[in-house]
Design a protein around this motif. Sequence first.
Motif, short mmCIF file in Angstrom:
data_model
loop_
_atom_site.label_atom_id
_atom_site.label_comp_id
_atom_site.label_asym_id
_atom_site.label_seq_id
_atom_site.Cartn_x
_atom_site.Cartn_y
_atom_site.Cartn_z
N LEU A 58 0.84 -1.20 0.00
CA LEU A 58 0.00 0.00 0.00
C LEU A 58 0.88 1.25 0.00
O LEU A 58 1.99 1.24 0.53
N LEU A 59 0.33 2.33 -0.56
CA LEU A 59 1.05 3.59 -0.62
C LEU A 59 1.29 4.12 0.79
O LEU A 59 0.36 4.30 1.56
N LYS A 60 2.56 4.33 1.13
CA LYS A 60 2.96 4.80 2.46
C LYS A 60 3.07 6.33 2.48
O LYS A 60 2.53 6.98 3.35
N ASN A 61 3.81 6.88 1.51
CA ASN A 61 3.93 8.33 1.39
C ASN A 61 4.31 8.68 -0.03
O ASN A 61 4.74 7.84 -0.80
N GLN A 62 4.10 9.94 -0.35
CA GLN A 62 4.51 10.44 -1.66
C GLN A 62 5.06 11.84 -1.51
O GLN A 62 4.66 12.59 -0.63
N LEU A 63 6.02 12.14 -2.37
CA LEU A 63 6.68 13.44 -2.37
C LEU A 63 6.64 13.98 -3.80
O LEU A 63 7.07 13.29 -4.73
N THR A 64 6.11 15.18 -3.96
CA THR A 64 6.10 15.82 -5.27
C THR A 64 6.69 17.22 -5.11
O THR A 64 6.73 17.76 -4.00
N ALA A 65 7.15 17.79 -6.21
CA ALA A 65 7.70 19.15 -6.20
C ALA A 65 7.57 19.74 -7.60
O ALA A 65 7.56 19.00 -8.59
N ASP A 66 7.48 21.06 -7.67
CA ASP A 66 7.43 21.73 -8.96
C ASP A 66 8.73 21.52 -9.73
O ASP A 66 8.74 21.34 -10.93
N ARG A 67 9.86 21.54 -8.99
CA ARG A 67 11.17 21.36 -9.62
C ARG A 67 12.11 20.69 -8.63
O ARG A 67 12.08 20.97 -7.44
N MET A 68 12.95 19.80 -9.14
CA MET A 68 13.93 19.09 -8.35
C MET A 68 15.30 19.28 -8.98
O MET A 68 15.45 19.20 -10.20
N THR A 69 16.32 19.58 -8.15
CA THR A 69 17.69 19.71 -8.62
C THR A 69 18.58 18.86 -7.74
O THR A 69 18.57 19.01 -6.52
N HIS A 70 19.35 17.94 -8.35
CA HIS A 70 20.22 17.05 -7.60
C HIS A 70 21.66 17.54 -7.68
O HIS A 70 22.13 17.96 -8.74
N TYR A 71 22.38 17.50 -6.55
CA TYR A 71 23.77 17.94 -6.49
C TYR A 71 24.65 16.73 -6.20
O TYR A 71 24.42 16.00 -5.24
N SER A 72 25.67 16.53 -7.03
CA SER A 72 26.50 15.32 -6.93
C SER A 72 27.52 15.38 -5.79
O SER A 72 27.89 14.34 -5.26
N ASP A 73 27.95 16.58 -5.39
CA ASP A 73 29.00 16.65 -4.37
C ASP A 73 28.53 16.13 -3.01
O ASP A 73 29.26 15.43 -2.31
N ASP A 74 27.30 16.43 -2.61
CA ASP A 74 26.80 15.95 -1.32
C ASP A 74 25.57 15.03 -1.47
O ASP A 74 25.06 14.52 -0.49
N GLY A 75 25.11 14.84 -2.70
CA GLY A 75 23.99 13.93 -2.95
C GLY A 75 22.63 14.47 -2.57
O GLY A 75 21.64 13.73 -2.59
N THR A 76 22.54 15.74 -2.20
CA THR A 76 21.25 16.30 -1.79
C THR A 76 20.38 16.60 -3.00
O THR A 76 20.86 16.81 -4.10
N THR A 77 19.08 16.62 -2.74
CA THR A 77 18.09 16.96 -3.75
C THR A 77 17.33 18.18 -3.27
O THR A 77 16.69 18.12 -2.22
N HIS A 78 17.41 19.28 -4.00
CA HIS A 78 16.74 20.52 -3.64
C HIS A 78 15.40 20.58 -4.35
O HIS A 78 15.32 20.32 -5.55
N LEU A 79 14.34 20.93 -3.60
CA LEU A 79 12.98 20.90 -4.12
C LEU A 79 12.34 22.28 -4.05
O LEU A 79 12.49 22.97 -3.05
N ASP A 80 11.63 22.66 -5.10
CA ASP A 80 10.84 23.89 -5.11
C ASP A 80 9.38 23.51 -4.88
O ASP A 80 8.85 22.66 -5.59
#
Length: 188
Positions: A58-80
């Motif tokens: 069953l669906l536990k959670n979902q995450l959506t965003a207008d825009r996603m940007t991934h950064y390779s140096d620290d692996g973070t994903t920035h969301l608008d």
Amino acid sequence: MRLRHLRIHVYLGVLALLSWGLVRLTVTEEGGVMVVPPHSPDYFSVGYRKWEMGEDGLLKNQLTADRMTHYSDDGTTHLDKPLMIFHNETAPSWVINAEAGILSADGKDLQLNGKVKVERAAGKGVKPLLINTSNARVKPETHYAETDEWAELISPPNRTVGVGMKLVFEQPVHLQLLSKVQGKYETK
């Protein structure tokens, strides 16, 4: 005539040497390796969506965003404008909106920045609840959120405010304001 041809060849030779020298001064090669500035994005997406299922499928959670940007140096994903929804089997879902967010490389920590709004609709045995706050930290894996900022809880006709909050979204739901708690409650 021969001297004239010789001068042209000498001029062309000098011109070629000068051109070669100028190219050497302007082009800097580093063995074919492109230098990437620190903390630069390696990919992005417009209209980002991520679903997580529980062991039962069953669906536990979902995450959506207008825009996603991934950064390779620290692996973070920035969301608008991220939108996180925690689904419950027996109760209405929890919906969290924010202005911006940063998802850790391992996906276990979501930092929501700016204004944050947490909502739960009315359902069987539960009243509607709206929480206004800012700069919240969410742990999607454990259905947990917290903030050190001011928080306002509205469950009509009641209103409670305080500084700092802890919230567990799973049943049994646990909500705690940490300090400077004040409320306005109406009884029927």
